[in-house]
Design an enzyme around this catalytic site. Structure first.
Site, PDB file in Angstrom:
ATOM      1  N   ARG A  46       1.066  -1.156  -0.019  1.00 31.38           N
ATOM      2  CA  ARG A  46       0.076  -0.051   0.092  1.00 31.38           C
ATOM      3  C   ARG A  46       0.884   1.214  -0.286  1.00 31.38           C
ATOM      4  NH1 ARG A  46      -1.259   1.630   4.518  1.00 31.38           N
ATOM      5  NH2 ARG A  46      -1.997  -0.360   5.367  1.00 31.38           N
ATOM      6  N   TYR A  98     -17.242  16.402 -15.410  1.00 29.09           N
ATOM      7  CA  TYR A  98     -17.533  14.998 -15.402  1.00 29.09           C
ATOM      8  C   TYR A  98     -18.659  14.601 -14.228  1.00 29.09           C
ATOM      9  CZ  TYR A  98     -17.193   9.818 -14.466  1.00 29.09           C
ATOM     10  OH  TYR A  98     -17.432   8.555 -14.294  1.00 29.09           O
ATOM     11  N   ASP A 170      -7.934  18.904 -14.336  1.00 28.14           N
ATOM     12  CA  ASP A 170      -8.224  17.405 -14.784  1.00 28.14           C
ATOM     13  C   ASP A 170      -7.910  17.276 -16.126  1.00 28.14           C
ATOM     14  OD1 ASP A 170      -9.378  15.042 -15.744  1.00 28.14           O
ATOM     15  OD2 ASP A 170     -11.069  15.227 -14.543  1.00 28.14           O
ATOM     16  N   LYS A 195      -8.531   6.299 -19.386  1.00 29.64           N
ATOM     17  CA  LYS A 195      -8.607   6.952 -20.545  1.00 29.64           C
ATOM     18  C   LYS A 195      -7.498   6.753 -21.530  1.00 29.64           C
ATOM     19  CE  LYS A 195     -12.785   7.185 -18.521  1.00 29.64           C
ATOM     20  NZ  LYS A 195     -12.906   7.822 -17.429  1.00 29.64           N
TER      21      LYS A 195
HETATM   22  N1  PLP Z   1     -12.384  12.944 -14.985  1.00 32.30           N
HETATM   23  C1  PLP Z   1     -12.873  12.733 -16.152  1.00 32.30           C
HETATM   24  C2  PLP Z   1     -12.938  13.794 -17.180  1.00 32.30           C
HETATM   25  C3  PLP Z   1     -13.484  11.614 -16.400  1.00 32.30           C
HETATM   26  O1  PLP Z   1     -14.104  11.469 -17.801  1.00 32.30           O
HETATM   27  C4  PLP Z   1     -13.588  10.620 -15.505  1.00 32.30           C
HETATM   28  C5  PLP Z   1     -14.329   9.212 -15.788  1.00 32.30           C
HETATM   29  O2  PLP Z   1     -14.992   9.220 -16.882  1.00 32.30           O
HETATM   30  C6  PLP Z   1     -13.124  10.810 -14.343  1.00 32.30           C
HETATM   31  C7  PLP Z   1     -12.635  11.717 -14.071  1.00 32.30           C
HETATM   32  C8  PLP Z   1     -13.191   9.644 -13.389  1.00 32.30           C
HETATM   33  O3  PLP Z   1     -12.299   8.598 -13.635  1.00 32.30           O
HETATM   34  P1  PLP Z   1     -12.358   7.083 -13.165  1.00 32.30           P
HETATM   35  O4  PLP Z   1     -13.567   6.678 -13.960  1.00 32.30           O
HETATM   36  O5  PLP Z   1     -11.087   6.520 -13.568  1.00 32.30           O
HETATM   37  O6  PLP Z   1     -12.403   6.977 -11.909  1.00 32.30           O
END
Ligand code: PLP
Length: 379
Positions: A46, A98, A170, A195
């Site tokens: 961890r 998101y 992000d 992604k």
């Molecule tokens: N940020 C964006 C722009 C996303 O599109 C996503 C998921 O689709 C996330 C954060 C969250 O990531 P995760 O699905 O890996 O938890």
């Protein structure tokens, strides 16, 4: 080292025991000690794992940061950032973001006494209106999901610095191939590595990258104390994915442009949201802070009919109807009923997430096949 070399070699060393070019998958929870505390820097997985460390160094390298941290999902990474805050603190966030980030902020962290302001940030000056002595974090998503709005990172960072507020970006949609927020003045970059960084739709993972040591120490403390780490097998897969990020992104951008141009001319389409269009409201900022415009596109159909949108995504054959984005394969999605269903209808409609909105993650297949697929589905 240039970016296209960093994706392959950044932060990497050949393994000492046998010279393996790729780091082994250290599938272990613990490490032998010769005497209490007598270890080789790894005590418990961890806290530290060599495969995860190799990946974390790659994260830092491609984002031009000094420290990378890997988490079990993008949301786990965002969760760790929010744990830097305490009750009474305030966050200013992009209003078009998101749905899962919105859910985490409003359903978990608001309950812990953190206040969020969801605002339009296309005009950076608007941010200043919401700043007060409790403001500790500005959360920016750019391009935004799913409306492809572009936020000026440099202008936002000037405001953040003036008020001594942390700026987090992000960077999931753009990836460091297109945009490097730390170079534009951000303090922290976050990724859903699920992604484009992973790139093959086979892993769920999150990443944080920073330059500042004291911020990295705080985040490492949270990573270890809260424990939302990723495993060594997943670390290996994302490290492998990163090695082709630059060539995948190049093709995502080429195919994305061709699909955007096709949709724009189609008689059944009302609006196409893609920052590469000269008439996109934030095109100039996109051009200045991004190397190209990416493979994410959203569009609406004439008449804004929910049933039409559902029929189109059901009819697509090569574009798979699925949550997520950024993999080699093309995906379609209906934000109002999928990724953004956790945002109340009136809230999501304010930012343009209407019933006929369809989001495409354009993959790296042959472009002729993708256009043929769109043509038949729209027919
Ligand atoms: N940020 C964006 C722009 C996303 O599109 C996503 C998921 O689709 C996330 C954060 C969250 O990531 P995760 O699905 O890996 O938890």
């Amino acid at each position: 080292m240039k970016f296209n070399t960093k994706t392959i070699h950044g932060g990497q060393e050949h393994e000492v025991a046998y010279g393996a070019v790729m780091p082994p998958i250290y599938q272990t929870s613990t490490y032998a000690q010769t005497t209490p505390g007598g270890h080789k820097g790894y005590e418990y997985s961890r806290s530290q794992n060599p495969t995860r460390h190799a990946l974390e160094k790659a994260f830092a390298s491609i984002e031009n940061g000094d420290y990378g941290l890997a988490f079990g999902s993008g949301l786990a990474a965002i969760d760790a950032v929010m744990k830097l805050l305490k009750p009474g603190d305030e966050v200013i966030s992009t209003n078009d973001l998101y749905g899962g980030s919105y859910r985490l902020f409003t359903k978990i962290f608001e309950g812990f006494g953190i206040k969020f302001h969801f605002i339009g940030m296309q005009n950076a000056a608007n941010i200043e209106k919401y700043i007060n002595k409790n403001t500790k974090l500005i959360w920016v998503e750019t391009p935004t999901n799913p409306m492809m709005t572009i936020i000026d990172i440099k202008a936002t960072s000037v405001i953040a610095k003036k008020h001594n507020i942390l700026l987090a970006v992000d960077n999931t949609f753009a990836t460091p191939y297109l945009q490097q927020p730390l170079e534009l003045g951000a303090d922290l970059v976050m990724h859903s590595a699920t992604k484009y960084l992973g790139g093959h739709s086979d892993v769920v993972m999150g990443a944080l990258i920073v330059k500042d040591k004291s911020l990295a120490d705080k985040l490492y403390f949270i990573q270890n104390a809260s424990g939302a780490i990723c495993g060594p097998q997943d670390s290996f897969l994302v490290l492998r994915g990163i090695k082709t990020l630059h060539i995948r992104m190049q093709r995502h951008c080429e195919n994305g442009k061709a699909v955007a141009l096709f949709l724009k001319k189609h008689p059944k389409i009302e609006n196409v949201y893609w920052p590469g269009f000269e008439d996109h409201p934030n095109h100039d900022i996109a051009k200045s802070q991004m190397k190209d415009f990416g493979g994410m596109i959203s569009f609406t159909t004439k008449g804004n009919n929910y049933k039409d949108a559902i029929k189109i995504v059901e009819n697509l054959e090569i574009f798979t109807l699925a949550e997520s984005l950024g993999g080699v394969e093309s995906l379609s999605g209906h934000p109002a009923s999928m990724t953004h269903a956790s945002i109340p209808k009136e809230e999501r409609e304010k930012t343009g997430v209407v019933d006929s909105l369809i989001r495409l993650s354009v993959g790296i297949e042959d472009i002729d096949d993708l256009i043929t697929d769109l043509k038949q589905a729209l027919k």
